[in-house]
Design a protein around this motif. Structure first.
Motif, PDB file in Angstrom:
ATOM      1  N   VAL A 176       0.906  -1.062  -0.034  1.00 41.67           N
ATOM      2  CA  VAL A 176       0.069   0.125   0.077  1.00 41.67           C
ATOM      3  C   VAL A 176       0.941   1.187  -0.076  1.00 41.67           C
ATOM      4  CG1 VAL A 176      -1.869   1.215   1.149  1.00 41.67           C
ATOM      5  CG2 VAL A 176      -1.830  -1.256   1.180  1.00 41.67           C
ATOM      6  N   ASP A 177       0.547   2.208  -0.833  1.00 40.50           N
ATOM      7  CA  ASP A 177       1.441   3.392  -1.150  1.00 40.50           C
ATOM      8  C   ASP A 177       0.909   4.367  -0.087  1.00 40.50           C
ATOM      9  OD1 ASP A 177       3.339   2.364  -2.933  1.00 40.50           O
ATOM     10  OD2 ASP A 177       2.193   2.929  -4.519  1.00 40.50           O
ATOM     11  N   LYS A 179      -1.317   1.751  -9.769  1.00 37.08           N
ATOM     12  CA  LYS A 179      -0.854   0.442  -9.813  1.00 37.08           C
ATOM     13  C   LYS A 179      -1.065  -0.275  -8.735  1.00 37.08           C
ATOM     14  CE  LYS A 179       1.783   0.946 -13.736  1.00 37.08           C
ATOM     15  NZ  LYS A 179       0.878   2.103 -14.262  1.00 37.08           N
ATOM     16  N   ARG A 180      -1.184   0.271  -7.319  1.00 38.53           N
ATOM     17  CA  ARG A 180      -1.466  -0.512  -6.164  1.00 38.53           C
ATOM     18  C   ARG A 180      -2.218   0.370  -5.184  1.00 38.53           C
ATOM     19  NH1 ARG A 180       4.064  -2.022  -3.162  1.00 38.53           N
ATOM     20  NH2 ARG A 180       4.297   0.111  -2.412  1.00 38.53           N
ATOM     21  N   THR A 203      -7.551   9.983   2.129  1.00 35.21           N
ATOM     22  CA  THR A 203      -8.474   9.014   1.147  1.00 35.21           C
ATOM     23  C   THR A 203      -7.641   7.686   0.820  1.00 35.21           C
ATOM     24  OG1 THR A 203      -9.673  10.940  -0.022  1.00 35.21           O
ATOM     25  CG2 THR A 203      -9.524   9.022  -1.173  1.00 35.21           C
ATOM     26  N   LEU A 204      -8.223   6.529   0.937  1.00 37.57           N
ATOM     27  CA  LEU A 204      -7.844   5.189   0.489  1.00 37.57           C
ATOM     28  C   LEU A 204      -8.138   5.205  -1.136  1.00 37.57           C
ATOM     29  CD1 LEU A 204      -5.932   2.824   0.580  1.00 37.57           C
ATOM     30  CD2 LEU A 204      -8.146   1.664   1.717  1.00 37.57           C
ATOM     31  N   LEU A 205      -7.240   5.104  -1.999  1.00 37.62           N
ATOM     32  CA  LEU A 205      -7.612   4.910  -3.540  1.00 37.62           C
ATOM     33  C   LEU A 205      -7.196   3.534  -3.878  1.00 37.62           C
ATOM     34  CD1 LEU A 205      -8.520   5.830  -6.400  1.00 37.62           C
ATOM     35  CD2 LEU A 205      -6.301   6.549  -6.538  1.00 37.62           C
ATOM     36  N   LEU A 245      -4.411   3.597  11.236  1.00 35.26           N
ATOM     37  CA  LEU A 245      -5.689   3.570  10.361  1.00 35.26           C
ATOM     38  C   LEU A 245      -5.455   2.478   9.296  1.00 35.26           C
ATOM     39  CD1 LEU A 245      -8.580   3.901  10.062  1.00 35.26           C
ATOM     40  CD2 LEU A 245      -7.917   6.019   8.835  1.00 35.26           C
ATOM     41  N   SER A 246      -4.443   2.633   8.539  1.00 34.97           N
ATOM     42  CA  SER A 246      -4.075   1.984   7.587  1.00 34.97           C
ATOM     43  C   SER A 246      -3.827   0.453   7.839  1.00 34.97           C
ATOM     44  CB  SER A 246      -2.785   2.134   6.694  1.00 34.97           C
ATOM     45  OG  SER A 246      -1.883   2.321   7.617  1.00 34.97           O
TER      46      SER A 246
END
Ligand code: BTN
Length: 248
Positions: free
Chosen positions: A10-11, A33-34, A64-66, A173-174
Motif C-alpha cells: 500500500v502506497d 498500480k496498487r 483518502t484510500l484509493l 488506521l491503514s
C-alpha cells in the motif's frame, strides 16, 4: 502502534495542501498500480456526504484510500462499514472505547458527538469498478466551527483522549483497514457486519431515518447483507438504503 506497521503493498502520499484528497484520488486513479492512502495537511475544498462541505482544520486527519476493488458497486459500498470498523479500532487506541460508537451509514461518534466521517466515491459500471476512493475525515485535535448538524455536534479526539498527529493516526488506521480487508476476503461481509453491529449506536432502540421522500421512526433492528438500515415499525420492517439518521 508504530509507522513500521504500514501495510505491505500500500502506497502513502502525504501532501501539504490540496483542494480535496477525493479530487486528488480521481486525478491519480488512471495511473494507479496498487492501493494508496493520500493524506493532506490542508484541504481548500474538502467535501462531505450529500454535497455538503467538510471543514478540515489543520491537525485533523484528511485522507483518502484509493484502490481498484474486485466486484461491483454493491461490494464497494460495503467498504464504508469496513472503514467505520477500522476508524473505531484506531480511535479506541487513544480514548476509552466505551465512549465510541458507529452510526449508520458511516459516521463515528465519540461521547455522542461526531468525531469522524466517511465518504465513498467511485468510477465504473455495474459490472465492475474502475476505482474506489474511501475518504476519511477525523477531528483529531480541532472541532470544526459553525457546523449545521446540531443533532451530532462535532467533537474531537483530543477533547476526550490523546492528542495524536495525522501521520501517526494514518499509520494505525491503514493497518486496521488492511485487517478489515483481510476479514472481508476470508469471511465475507457477514463478519464485518457482525463487528459493526457490536459497535452501533442505539441498536434495538427507536431512531428516525430521514430519506429524500419521508421520515421513518422505528426500532433500529439491524443492517442487512447489503448494508441497508432495517427499521421495525408497527407496519413491518423498512429497508432503508439512504437517509440521515437521528436519535430521539
Ligand atoms: O460528510 C461526511 O461525514 C464525510 C466527510 C469526509 C471528509 C473527508 S476529509 C478527506 C476526504 N477529502 C474530502 O474532501 N472529503 C473526505
Amino acid at each position: 502502534m508504530s509507522t513500521d506497521l504500514w501495510p505491505e503493498g500500500v502506497d502513502r502520499i502525504i501532501l501539504d495542501e490540496v483542494d480535496s484528497t477525493m479530487a486528488e484520488a480521481a486525478r491519480l486513479a488512471p495511473e494507479l498500480k496498487r492501493p494508496a492512502w493520500i493524506m493532506a495537511h490542508r484541504q481548500t475544498a474538502a467535501r462531505g456526504r450529500q454535497g455538503r462541505a467538510w471543514q478540515n482544520p489543520e491537525g485533523n486527519l484528511a485522507a483518502t484510500l484509493l484502490m481498484r476493488p474486485l466486484g461491483g458497486p454493491a461490494d464497494a459500498a460495503l467498504r464504508s462499514f469496513m472503514a467505520a470498523n477500522a476508524l473505531f479500532e484506531t480511535l479506541a487506541l487513544h480514548v476509552d472505547r466505551t465512549k465510541l460508537a458507529v452510526k449508520w451509514p458511516n459516521d463515528v461518534l465519540l461521547s455522542g458527538g461526531k468525531v469522524a466521517g466517511i465518504l465513498l466515491e467511485s468510477m465504473g459500471t455495474a459490472q465492475g469498478l474502475d476505482w474506489l476512493a474511501i475518504g476519511v475525515g477525523v477531528n483529531l485535535v480541532a472541532v470544526p466551527e459553525g457546523v449545521q448538524d446540531a443533532a451530532f455536534p462535532p467533537t474531537s479526539l483530543a477533547k476526550h483522549g490523546d492528542a495524536v498527529s495525522p501521520e501517526e493516526f494514518l499509520a494505525e488506521l491503514s493497518a486496521n483497514y488492511a485487517t478489515e480487508e483481510a476479514i472481508f476476503a476470508e469471511l465475507g461481509f457477514a463478519r464485518i457486519r457482525e463487528d459493526w453491529l457490536k459497535r452501533a449506536a442505539r441498536l434495538g432502540e427507536v431512531i428516525t431515518a430521514r430519506t429524500s421522500r419521508e421520515e421513518i421512526t422505528g426500532t433500529f433492528e439491524s443492517i442487512d447483507e447489503a448494508g441497508n438500515l432495517i427499521l421495525r415499525t408497527p407496519k413491518g420492517a423498512h429497508v432503508i438504503t439512504a437517509a440521515d439518521v437521528y436519535f430521539s
